[in-house]
Design a protein around this motif. Sequence first.
Motif, PDB file in Angstrom:
ATOM      1  N   THR A 158      -0.082   6.094   5.732  1.00 59.39           N
ATOM      2  CA  THR A 158      -1.542   6.158   5.645  1.00 59.39           C
ATOM      3  C   THR A 158      -2.061   5.136   4.640  1.00 59.39           C
ATOM      4  OG1 THR A 158      -1.498   7.866   3.923  1.00 59.39           O
ATOM      5  CG2 THR A 158      -1.591   8.616   6.219  1.00 59.39           C
ATOM      6  N   VAL A 159      -3.302   4.733   4.853  1.00 54.37           N
ATOM      7  CA  VAL A 159      -4.005   3.860   3.919  1.00 54.37           C
ATOM      8  C   VAL A 159      -5.407   4.408   3.714  1.00 54.37           C
ATOM      9  CG1 VAL A 159      -2.712   1.783   4.536  1.00 54.37           C
ATOM     10  CG2 VAL A 159      -4.829   2.337   5.777  1.00 54.37           C
ATOM     11  N   ALA A 160      -6.047   3.939   2.650  1.00 50.26           N
ATOM     12  CA  ALA A 160      -7.450   4.267   2.421  1.00 50.26           C
ATOM     13  C   ALA A 160      -8.295   3.280   3.217  1.00 50.26           C
ATOM     14  CB  ALA A 160      -7.773   4.170   0.934  1.00 50.26           C
ATOM     15  N   PRO A 161      -9.094   3.747   4.179  1.00 51.68           N
ATOM     16  CA  PRO A 161      -9.875   2.820   5.000  1.00 51.68           C
ATOM     17  C   PRO A 161     -11.107   2.301   4.276  1.00 51.68           C
ATOM     18  CG  PRO A 161     -10.364   5.062   5.648  1.00 51.68           C
ATOM     19  CD  PRO A 161      -9.283   5.151   4.588  1.00 51.68           C
ATOM     20  N   ARG A 162     -11.581   1.153   4.711  1.00 51.83           N
ATOM     21  CA  ARG A 162     -12.787   0.561   4.122  1.00 51.83           C
ATOM     22  C   ARG A 162     -14.025   1.297   4.628  1.00 51.83           C
ATOM     23  NH1 ARG A 162     -12.911  -4.507   1.758  1.00 51.83           N
ATOM     24  NH2 ARG A 162     -10.894  -5.519   1.510  1.00 51.83           N
ATOM     25  N   THR A 163     -14.469   2.263   3.868  1.00 51.53           N
ATOM     26  CA  THR A 163     -15.716   2.955   4.166  1.00 51.53           C
ATOM     27  C   THR A 163     -16.693   2.688   3.023  1.00 51.53           C
ATOM     28  OG1 THR A 163     -15.109   5.001   3.026  1.00 51.53           O
ATOM     29  CG2 THR A 163     -14.403   4.780   5.334  1.00 51.53           C
ATOM     30  N   THR A 164     -17.963   2.969   3.257  1.00 52.38           N
ATOM     31  CA  THR A 164     -18.967   2.743   2.215  1.00 52.38           C
ATOM     32  C   THR A 164     -18.639   3.534   0.955  1.00 52.38           C
ATOM     33  OG1 THR A 164     -20.656   2.353   3.900  1.00 52.38           O
ATOM     34  CG2 THR A 164     -21.419   2.893   1.676  1.00 52.38           C
ATOM     35  N   LEU A 165     -18.239   4.799   1.130  1.00 46.96           N
ATOM     36  CA  LEU A 165     -17.928   5.651  -0.015  1.00 46.96           C
ATOM     37  C   LEU A 165     -16.745   5.102  -0.803  1.00 46.96           C
ATOM     38  CD1 LEU A 165     -18.172   8.226  -1.714  1.00 46.96           C
ATOM     39  CD2 LEU A 165     -16.751   9.386   0.004  1.00 46.96           C
ATOM     40  N   LEU A 166     -15.643   4.803  -0.091  1.00 51.03           N
ATOM     41  CA  LEU A 166     -14.453   4.348  -0.797  1.00 51.03           C
ATOM     42  C   LEU A 166     -14.647   2.973  -1.425  1.00 51.03           C
ATOM     43  CD1 LEU A 166     -11.442   5.572   1.379  1.00 51.03           C
ATOM     44  CD2 LEU A 166     -12.259   6.452  -0.804  1.00 51.03           C
ATOM     45  N   MET A 169     -16.547   3.486  -4.624  1.00 50.85           N
ATOM     46  CA  MET A 169     -15.671   4.008  -5.675  1.00 50.85           C
ATOM     47  C   MET A 169     -14.751   2.904  -6.190  1.00 50.85           C
ATOM     48  SD  MET A 169     -14.776   7.646  -3.855  1.00 50.85           S
ATOM     49  CE  MET A 169     -13.482   8.074  -5.026  1.00 50.85           C
ATOM     50  N   TRP A 170     -14.267   2.059  -5.286  1.00 51.66           N
ATOM     51  CA  TRP A 170     -13.337   0.998  -5.675  1.00 51.66           C
ATOM     52  C   TRP A 170     -14.020   0.002  -6.608  1.00 51.66           C
ATOM     53  CZ3 TRP A 170     -12.432  -4.358  -4.415  1.00 51.66           C
ATOM     54  CH2 TRP A 170     -11.146  -4.795  -4.730  1.00 51.66           C
ATOM     55  N   TYR A 171     -15.232  -0.435  -6.233  1.00 53.52           N
ATOM     56  CA  TYR A 171     -15.942  -1.387  -7.073  1.00 53.52           C
ATOM     57  C   TYR A 171     -16.343  -0.767  -8.404  1.00 53.52           C
ATOM     58  CZ  TYR A 171     -16.084  -4.989  -3.513  1.00 53.52           C
ATOM     59  OH  TYR A 171     -15.727  -5.953  -2.609  1.00 53.52           O
ATOM     60  N   ALA A 172     -16.670   0.520  -8.409  1.00 52.92           N
ATOM     61  CA  ALA A 172     -16.988   1.189  -9.667  1.00 52.92           C
ATOM     62  C   ALA A 172     -15.773   1.185 -10.588  1.00 52.92           C
ATOM     63  CB  ALA A 172     -17.450   2.616  -9.405  1.00 52.92           C
ATOM     64  N   GLY A 173     -14.601   1.421 -10.008  1.00 60.02           N
ATOM     65  CA  GLY A 173     -13.373   1.395 -10.791  1.00 60.02           C
ATOM     66  C   GLY A 173     -13.081   0.017 -11.334  1.00 60.02           C
ATOM     67  N   LYS A 174     -13.415  -1.010 -10.551  1.00 62.90           N
ATOM     68  CA  LYS A 174     -13.191  -2.389 -11.009  1.00 62.90           C
ATOM     69  C   LYS A 174     -14.174  -2.755 -12.129  1.00 62.90           C
ATOM     70  CE  LYS A 174     -10.932  -5.173  -8.977  1.00 62.90           C
ATOM     71  NZ  LYS A 174      -9.567  -5.674  -9.185  1.00 62.90           N
ATOM     72  N   PRO A 183      -4.561   5.851 -10.843  1.00 65.41           N
ATOM     73  CA  PRO A 183      -4.424   4.616 -10.063  1.00 65.41           C
ATOM     74  C   PRO A 183      -5.572   4.481  -9.060  1.00 65.41           C
ATOM     75  CG  PRO A 183      -2.354   5.815 -10.161  1.00 65.41           C
ATOM     76  CD  PRO A 183      -3.396   6.726 -10.719  1.00 65.41           C
ATOM     77  N   VAL A 184      -6.060   3.277  -8.906  1.00 69.50           N
ATOM     78  CA  VAL A 184      -7.191   3.023  -8.019  1.00 69.50           C
ATOM     79  C   VAL A 184      -6.696   2.758  -6.602  1.00 69.50           C
ATOM     80  CG1 VAL A 184      -9.150   1.502  -7.565  1.00 69.50           C
ATOM     81  CG2 VAL A 184      -8.565   2.092  -9.909  1.00 69.50           C
ATOM     82  N   MET A 185      -7.245   3.508  -5.644  1.00 67.02           N
ATOM     83  CA  MET A 185      -6.907   3.248  -4.252  1.00 67.02           C
ATOM     84  C   MET A 185      -7.424   1.875  -3.829  1.00 67.02           C
ATOM     85  SD  MET A 185      -7.577   6.860  -2.296  1.00 67.02           S
ATOM     86  CE  MET A 185      -9.288   6.942  -2.845  1.00 67.02           C
ATOM     87  N   VAL A 186      -6.687   1.205  -2.975  1.00 68.25           N
ATOM     88  CA  VAL A 186      -7.102  -0.099  -2.455  1.00 68.25           C
ATOM     89  C   VAL A 186      -7.496   0.085  -0.989  1.00 68.25           C
ATOM     90  CG1 VAL A 186      -6.426  -2.470  -1.981  1.00 68.25           C
ATOM     91  CG2 VAL A 186      -5.552  -1.309  -4.027  1.00 68.25           C
ATOM     92  N   PRO A 187      -8.778  -0.015  -0.658  1.00 63.29           N
ATOM     93  CA  PRO A 187      -9.210   0.182   0.735  1.00 63.29           C
ATOM     94  C   PRO A 187      -8.752  -0.971   1.641  1.00 63.29           C
ATOM     95  CG  PRO A 187     -11.033   0.499  -0.808  1.00 63.29           C
ATOM     96  CD  PRO A 187      -9.927  -0.161  -1.563  1.00 63.29           C
ATOM     97  N   HIS A 188      -8.442  -0.633   2.883  1.00 60.51           N
ATOM     98  CA  HIS A 188      -8.015  -1.615   3.871  1.00 60.51           C
ATOM     99  C   HIS A 188      -8.783  -1.414   5.174  1.00 60.51           C
ATOM    100  CE1 HIS A 188      -4.490  -2.984   1.568  1.00 60.51           C
ATOM    101  NE2 HIS A 188      -4.344  -1.717   1.221  1.00 60.51           N
ATOM    102  N   ALA A 189      -8.936  -2.487   5.927  1.00 57.59           N
ATOM    103  CA  ALA A 189      -9.429  -2.402   7.300  1.00 57.59           C
ATOM    104  C   ALA A 189      -8.205  -2.144   8.171  1.00 57.59           C
ATOM    105  CB  ALA A 189     -10.122  -3.691   7.703  1.00 57.59           C
ATOM    106  N   PRO A 190      -8.053  -0.948   8.743  1.00 60.23           N
ATOM    107  CA  PRO A 190      -6.828  -0.622   9.479  1.00 60.23           C
ATOM    108  C   PRO A 190      -6.487  -1.619  10.580  1.00 60.23           C
ATOM    109  CG  PRO A 190      -8.089   1.364   9.072  1.00 60.23           C
ATOM    110  CD  PRO A 190      -8.956   0.219   8.649  1.00 60.23           C
ATOM    111  N   GLY A 191      -7.498  -2.127  11.285  1.00 57.14           N
ATOM    112  CA  GLY A 191      -7.228  -3.088  12.357  1.00 57.14           C
ATOM    113  C   GLY A 191      -6.616  -4.370  11.838  1.00 57.14           C
ATOM    114  N   SER A 211     -12.578  14.356   5.163  1.00 54.17           N
ATOM    115  CA  SER A 211     -12.887  15.711   4.711  1.00 54.17           C
ATOM    116  C   SER A 211     -13.434  15.622   3.291  1.00 54.17           C
ATOM    117  CB  SER A 211     -11.624  16.578   4.749  1.00 54.17           C
ATOM    118  OG  SER A 211     -11.858  17.856   4.192  1.00 54.17           O
ATOM    119  N   GLY A 212     -14.746  15.583   3.152  1.00 49.50           N
ATOM    120  CA  GLY A 212     -15.334  15.452   1.834  1.00 49.50           C
ATOM    121  C   GLY A 212     -14.889  14.169   1.155  1.00 49.50           C
ATOM    122  N   PHE A 213     -14.241  14.308   0.019  1.00 46.87           N
ATOM    123  CA  PHE A 213     -13.797  13.143  -0.733  1.00 46.87           C
ATOM    124  C   PHE A 213     -12.429  12.638  -0.272  1.00 46.87           C
ATOM    125  CE2 PHE A 213     -17.298  14.185  -3.375  1.00 46.87           C
ATOM    126  CZ  PHE A 213     -17.587  13.051  -4.115  1.00 46.87           C
TER     127      PHE A 213
END
Length: 223
Positions: A158-166, A169-174, A183-191, A211-213
């Motif tokens: 599994t990966v963290a997908p590139r969604t608006t929410l994630l 959160m990623w940019y806030a962490g940066k 550890p900060v999740m790194v979002p990916h475009a699954p395709g 599911s929520g967060f």
Amino acid sequence: MSYEITRSRVETYFDRTATATWAALTSDAPVSRIRETVRAGRDAMRARLLGALPEDLSGARVLDAGCGAGQMSAELAARGAEVVAVDLSPQLLQVAEARLPDTVRSRVRFVAGDMTAPELGRFDHVVAMDSLIYYRAGDIDARLSGLAQRANGSILFTVAPRTTLLMGMWYAGKLFPRGDRSPVMVPHAPGALARRLAGHGAVRDVGRVSSGFYISHALEVRP
């Protein structure tokens, strides 16, 4: 950030900072509403990954890569698999071993260390649920390249997908780094990630759970 540095941060977080939190999250103990959504999401994703594997795994050797508190390991073993359950956190492995039902104990071997270590041997299937979510595409590519050489069947991860929410959160962490943060999740475009991994075998989209967060996307590579 290099794979080794990220791996060290993941190990420190789960083994020293968040063991009790994750032990509670992966049990039936009362948790906050936010964590309830994470628990439900993880349960749904685990079911989705298990649904991509044969119901009968008798005689199959399966790697549970990043096994955490051992829920996936127990279910794989219940299907008859010989499970090698690996995690960076010895503390979480203690939780997993204590919770393992006696009926499947003989079919699960717990190992503290890197889930991609060659000395773990060959496998019929590999499952890496939410254990690669902290790594960049190049690191995921390199880890799956090694696993593909030692897997006879599917590699589910599994990966963290590139969604608006994630992404927010990623940019806030940066923007607001803290030395002791998780550890900060790194979002990916699954395709895009699937296309990058195509050199390791056939890549299949297994689907997303929101599911929520908790938001996670599953892919399968068949070497």
